[in-house]
Design an enzyme around this catalytic site. Structure first.
Site, PDB file in Angstrom:
ATOM      1  CB  SER A 117      80.298 135.044  76.777  1.00 42.13           C
ATOM      2  OG  SER A 117      80.741 134.330  75.765  1.00 42.13           O
ATOM      3  CE  LYS A 133      79.626 137.015  73.638  1.00 40.80           C
ATOM      4  NZ  LYS A 133      78.984 135.625  73.392  1.00 40.80           N
ATOM      5  CE1 TYR A 163      83.233 138.730  72.451  1.00 39.86           C
ATOM      6  CE2 TYR A 163      84.108 136.965  70.833  1.00 39.86           C
ATOM      7  CZ  TYR A 163      83.206 137.569  71.956  1.00 39.86           C
ATOM      8  OH  TYR A 163      82.370 136.531  72.481  1.00 39.86           O
ATOM      9  CE1 TYR A 202      76.908 132.539  75.518  1.00 41.74           C
ATOM     10  CE2 TYR A 202      76.839 130.972  77.484  1.00 41.74           C
ATOM     11  CZ  TYR A 202      77.513 131.918  76.535  1.00 41.74           C
ATOM     12  OH  TYR A 202      78.830 132.272  76.978  1.00 41.74           O
ATOM     13  CB  VAL A 232      82.505 128.892  77.807  1.00 40.33           C
ATOM     14  CG1 VAL A 232      81.325 128.979  76.903  1.00 40.33           C
ATOM     15  CG2 VAL A 232      83.811 129.604  77.223  1.00 40.33           C
TER      16      VAL A 232
END
Length: 343
Positions: free
Chosen positions: A87, A90, A213, A265, A283
């Site tokens: 992530s 992103k 993605y 998060y 993660v």
């Protein structure tokens, strides 16, 4: 005013930054080592296993890297061990898209508010009429990836790899094993993309977008790479290793604002409260943290808390935020002046 959002009309006002300075090289070096030593035996947290290949990571691995905006490097532990960016991608794909499309179009399409819900929440989409609230949750990240320029998926992929490589200062490679493992288990992301399409939020094929993605999340980085990438955002988009201007200072500002609000998060508020810096976790165990005008911090340790954030990485970053004086909300009492005069 558009969609309930107030136009502050400040585009013509120069953006200034108050950067300050880090301690001496020797002090930074010793404090990075101290943050590493203090936390290398911490065994709290669990290795992610919902993606099968991630569950095979060695839980003992731990690295801490700081790269200053002038290119000086401070490393401790397993800083060259490569892992999938997950992530954290992103943040940098978002920056690249903002560079291409501009501040307002991306703001209107993606949003910047924290959902307060897990990163793969479907409820957050439904509660907001199909609008992804920010680019750091999966719905927003998938919508952001759909905005990547290119005539087809291959061209989009080339744009992502080239852009993230410029941030890292070296050519990044795909971990095909991780990619295939994630592609076999990404049904929820496919459902999210289909839901976004049903609300008219995707202009490209949803399955192709999810595949793209998934691939971006499987690019291999190290803690050192993350520190370089963070330092690039810290220095107005200028990579401190290569001297390449990757994105504009304005894009860095936008990206760091989003990271401050939503980078960890549903624990983002706690992170900002305790550490006081923009950051992004993944993660696989990586965290990138940015001290604007000063440095980037990269950490790697696969043991995660229940929200998916590296436990050792959070602890080491908190140590450095305090010991290096990086918390953007921290202040000390000034020495009162006996005389005050008008300039």
């Amino acid at each position: 005013m558009s969609g309930g959002r107030v136009d502050l009309e400040v585009d013509d006002i120069e953006q200034r930054a108050s950067a300050g300075a880090l301690p001496s090289w020797d002090d930074v070096e010793s404090l990075v080592q101290a943050a590493y030593e203090r936390n290398r035996t911490v065994d709290d947290g669990e290795v992610a296993d919902y993606i099968p290949i991630l569950g095979e990571a060695d839980p003992a691995l731990f690295g801490v890297a700081v790269v200053e905006v002038d290119g000086r490097v401070h490393d401790a532990g397993d800083v060259d061990r490569r892992f999938s960016i997950q992530s954290i991608s992103k943040a940098f794909v978002y920056a690249l898209v903002c560079e291409e499309l501009g501040h307002r179009p991306v703001l209107e399409r993606i949003g910047v508010n924290n959902t307060g819900l897990p990163f793969n929440s479907v409820m957050a989409i439904e509660l907001n009429d199909g609008h992804p609230l920010n680019p750091m949750v999966n719905a927003g990240a998938i919508a952001t990836t759909a905005l990547v320029p290119g005539d087809d998926a291959d061209a989009q992929w080339a744009f992502i790899v080239e852009g993230l490589s410029r941030f890292a200062g070296r050519t990044l490679e795909l971990d095909d094993v991780v990619y295939r493992s994630e592609a076999a288990t990404n049904q929820r992301n496919r459902a999210i993309a289909g839901l976004l399409e049903s609300y008219g939020r995707l202009d490209r094929d949803p399955l192709e977008t999810v595949d793209l993605y998934t691939k971006q999340c499987a690019l291999l980085v190290s803690a050192h790479d993350l520190a370089v990438m963070g330092a690039t955002l810290a220095d107005g988009g200028l990579n401190p290793v290569t001297g390449v201007q990757v994105v504009s200072p304005e894009v860095c500002r936008d990206t760091l604002a989003v990271l401050a609000a939503s980078g960890l998060y549903e624990r983002s508020g706690e992170w900002l409260f305790e550490i006081g810096l923009p950051g992004k976790s993944g993660v696989a165990g990586g965290i990138v943290t940015v001290s604007p005008g000063k440095a980037g911090i990269g950490t790697y340790s696969p043991r995660l808390d229940s929200a998916g954030n590296s436990v050792r990485g959070q602890r080491a970053t908190a140590h450095l935020a305090r010991s290096l004086g990086l918390n953007i909300f921290a202040s000390t009492t000034h020495e009162p002046s006996t005389e005050r005069s008008r300039p």
